[in-house]
Design an enzyme around this catalytic site. Sequence first.
Site, PDB file in Angstrom:
ATOM      1  N   SER A 246     -28.334  15.953 -25.707  1.00  0.00           N
ATOM      2  CA  SER A 246     -27.254  14.744 -25.870  1.00  0.00           C
ATOM      3  C   SER A 246     -26.253  14.907 -25.217  1.00  0.00           C
ATOM      4  O   SER A 246     -25.866  15.941 -24.608  1.00  0.00           O
ATOM      5  CB  SER A 246     -27.105  15.087 -27.440  1.00  0.00           C
ATOM      6  OG  SER A 246     -26.081  14.144 -27.669  1.00  0.00           O
TER       7      SER A 246
ATOM      8  N   TYR B   2     -24.557  20.004 -34.458  1.00  0.00           N
ATOM      9  CA  TYR B   2     -25.546  19.315 -33.736  1.00  0.00           C
ATOM     10  C   TYR B   2     -25.109  19.455 -32.126  1.00  0.00           C
ATOM     11  O   TYR B   2     -25.748  19.952 -31.401  1.00  0.00           O
ATOM     12  CB  TYR B   2     -25.949  17.899 -34.128  1.00  0.00           C
ATOM     13  CG  TYR B   2     -26.531  17.017 -33.141  1.00  0.00           C
ATOM     14  CD1 TYR B   2     -27.892  17.371 -32.957  1.00  0.00           C
ATOM     15  CD2 TYR B   2     -25.924  16.383 -32.252  1.00  0.00           C
ATOM     16  CE1 TYR B   2     -28.653  16.432 -32.358  1.00  0.00           C
ATOM     17  CE2 TYR B   2     -26.719  15.363 -31.514  1.00  0.00           C
ATOM     18  CZ  TYR B   2     -27.974  15.583 -31.357  1.00  0.00           C
ATOM     19  OH  TYR B   2     -28.753  14.739 -30.617  1.00  0.00           O
TER      20      TYR B   2
HETATM   21  N1  LIG Z   1     -30.791   8.608 -31.098  1.00  0.00           N
HETATM   22  C1  LIG Z   1     -29.772   9.126 -30.457  1.00  0.00           C
HETATM   23  O1  LIG Z   1     -28.464   8.508 -30.599  1.00  0.00           O
HETATM   24  C2  LIG Z   1     -29.865  10.371 -29.832  1.00  0.00           C
HETATM   25  C3  LIG Z   1     -28.653  10.807 -28.932  1.00  0.00           C
HETATM   26  C4  LIG Z   1     -28.844  11.744 -28.255  1.00  0.00           C
HETATM   27  C5  LIG Z   1     -30.014  12.708 -28.234  1.00  0.00           C
HETATM   28  N2  LIG Z   1     -30.933  12.059 -29.138  1.00  0.00           N
HETATM   29  C6  LIG Z   1     -31.831  13.058 -29.146  1.00  0.00           C
HETATM   30  O2  LIG Z   1     -33.174  12.449 -28.971  1.00  0.00           O
HETATM   31  C7  LIG Z   1     -34.317  13.330 -29.660  1.00  0.00           C
HETATM   32  C8  LIG Z   1     -35.262  12.230 -30.392  1.00  0.00           C
HETATM   33  O3  LIG Z   1     -34.238  11.672 -31.433  1.00  0.00           O
HETATM   34  P1  LIG Z   1     -34.471  10.080 -32.186  1.00  0.00           P
HETATM   35  O4  LIG Z   1     -33.236   9.313 -31.931  1.00  0.00           O
HETATM   36  O5  LIG Z   1     -35.846   9.672 -31.714  1.00  0.00           O
HETATM   37  O6  LIG Z   1     -34.617  10.601 -33.477  1.00  0.00           O
HETATM   38  P2  LIG Z   1     -35.573  10.341 -34.758  1.00  0.00           P
HETATM   39  O7  LIG Z   1     -35.855   8.678 -34.647  1.00  0.00           O
HETATM   40  O8  LIG Z   1     -34.855  10.645 -36.103  1.00  0.00           O
HETATM   41  O9  LIG Z   1     -36.947  10.920 -34.319  1.00  0.00           O
HETATM   42  C9  LIG Z   1     -36.656  12.299 -34.619  1.00  0.00           C
HETATM   43  C10 LIG Z   1     -38.322  12.618 -34.231  1.00  0.00           C
HETATM   44  O10 LIG Z   1     -38.447  14.163 -34.373  1.00  0.00           O
HETATM   45  C11 LIG Z   1     -39.555  14.463 -35.205  1.00  0.00           C
HETATM   46  N3  LIG Z   1     -39.199  15.754 -35.845  1.00  0.00           N
HETATM   47  C12 LIG Z   1     -37.997  16.281 -36.531  1.00  0.00           C
HETATM   48  N4  LIG Z   1     -37.854  17.479 -36.954  1.00  0.00           N
HETATM   49  C13 LIG Z   1     -39.276  17.893 -36.588  1.00  0.00           C
HETATM   50  C14 LIG Z   1     -40.004  19.155 -36.789  1.00  0.00           C
HETATM   51  N5  LIG Z   1     -39.477  20.035 -37.431  1.00  0.00           N
HETATM   52  N6  LIG Z   1     -40.942  19.240 -36.397  1.00  0.00           N
HETATM   53  C15 LIG Z   1     -41.716  18.341 -35.635  1.00  0.00           C
HETATM   54  N7  LIG Z   1     -41.049  17.211 -35.474  1.00  0.00           N
HETATM   55  C16 LIG Z   1     -39.986  17.095 -35.958  1.00  0.00           C
HETATM   56  C17 LIG Z   1     -39.655  13.249 -36.214  1.00  0.00           C
HETATM   57  O11 LIG Z   1     -40.910  13.417 -36.622  1.00  0.00           O
HETATM   58  P3  LIG Z   1     -41.210  13.969 -38.165  1.00  0.00           P
HETATM   59  O12 LIG Z   1     -40.155  13.513 -39.082  1.00  0.00           O
HETATM   60  O13 LIG Z   1     -42.549  13.171 -38.334  1.00  0.00           O
HETATM   61  O14 LIG Z   1     -41.627  15.207 -38.119  1.00  0.00           O
HETATM   62  C18 LIG Z   1     -39.245  12.304 -35.269  1.00  0.00           C
HETATM   63  O15 LIG Z   1     -40.403  11.928 -34.528  1.00  0.00           O
HETATM   64  C19 LIG Z   1     -33.600  14.472 -30.588  1.00  0.00           C
HETATM   65  O16 LIG Z   1     -33.795  15.543 -29.890  1.00  0.00           O
HETATM   66  C20 LIG Z   1     -32.191  13.801 -30.708  1.00  0.00           C
HETATM   67  O17 LIG Z   1     -31.365  14.785 -30.772  1.00  0.00           O
HETATM   68  C21 LIG Z   1     -30.878  11.168 -30.003  1.00  0.00           C
END
Ligand SMILES: NC(=O)c1ccc[n+]([C@@H]2O[C@H](COP(=O)([O-])OP(=O)(O)OC[C@H]3O[C@@H](n4cnc5c(N)ncnc54)[C@H](OP(=O)(O)O)[C@@H]3O)[C@@H](O)[C@H]2O)c1
Length: 260
Positions: A135, A149
Amino acid sequence: MQRVVVITGASGGIGAAIASELGRRGDSLVLAARTADALERVAATISSPTRVVTADVTRRADVERLRDQSIATFGRVDVWINNAGKGILRPVLELTDEDLDEMIDVNVKSALYGMQAIVPHFMQRGRGHVINISSFLARVPIASPRSAYSAAKAALNSLTANLRVDLQRAHPDIHVSVVMPGLVTTDFAAHARGSTGPVPPGAIGSPMQPQTAAEVATVVADLIDRPVPEIYTNPASSALATRYFEDVARFEREGQSRSR
Ligand SMILES: NC(=O)c1ccc[n+]([C@@H]2O[C@H](COP(=O)([O-])OP(=O)(O)OC[C@H]3O[C@@H](n4cnc5c(N)ncnc54)[C@H](OP(=O)(O)O)[C@@H]3O)[C@@H](O)[C@H]2O)c1
């Protein structure tokens, strides 16, 4: 060339968007997350060969099974994307041990397990690419409610850089990259620990325009074609990071006036 790509956290958000983009480019995919039916729904939209593996990436045994099932299905893995992650909404002075433990488990240990599981396979083959989704908050801690985080993702950045340096000389065709998105319009905020529901983009004071998951997915897909050590997905990030490191005090003062 058609590649075999493993994506964790592929049941929604950025992981599902990466799956969709790579599927469109013809790669074979292994999609992992905890929620089987959500994974199946994503897989059903992809026309290239796709396998679904239910796994909790905070468990080392699950991650090793994910590697084994991926290799059993496709014979090899070319790219491993540690994308699963979770946020938090709690300032430093209110953090509990459990808060910090969960942030480390899901954002750091998960990726460590992934790296330790797949890199020996890459070493045997002499090639491969690990991509860790971090991030911008790992680089510039501009959202204090996301404190633990940010700290966890900063640890992830360090592990990623150190692994890259360890492999560089003996294994020049194994790439290790970190991707640092800014705000992305997924359900990430609603899924954050301590969140009571959806948080509108911009509510935590980021000066950046939000991106879509599809925009981030394009950056990740291009990164596989042309590996680099680190990449921001948001065009505003680089200038913001430079400004931060030029003068942290000035940057923080400006942040205060922005959030008034
Ligand atoms: N959205 C943002 O603003 C943002 C910004 C910077 C970085 N990121 C990073 O991008 C990545 C994806 O985020 P996102 O925005 O797509 O979030 P999201 O929509 O909440 O999706 C998170 C994904 O991770 C999975 N997950 C969570 N805990 C898990 C576990 N213990 N084991 C296996 N899978 C798990 C969830 O699936 P299940 O619940 O089905 O397991 C889901 O598929 C993350 O690393 C996040 O930190 C996001």
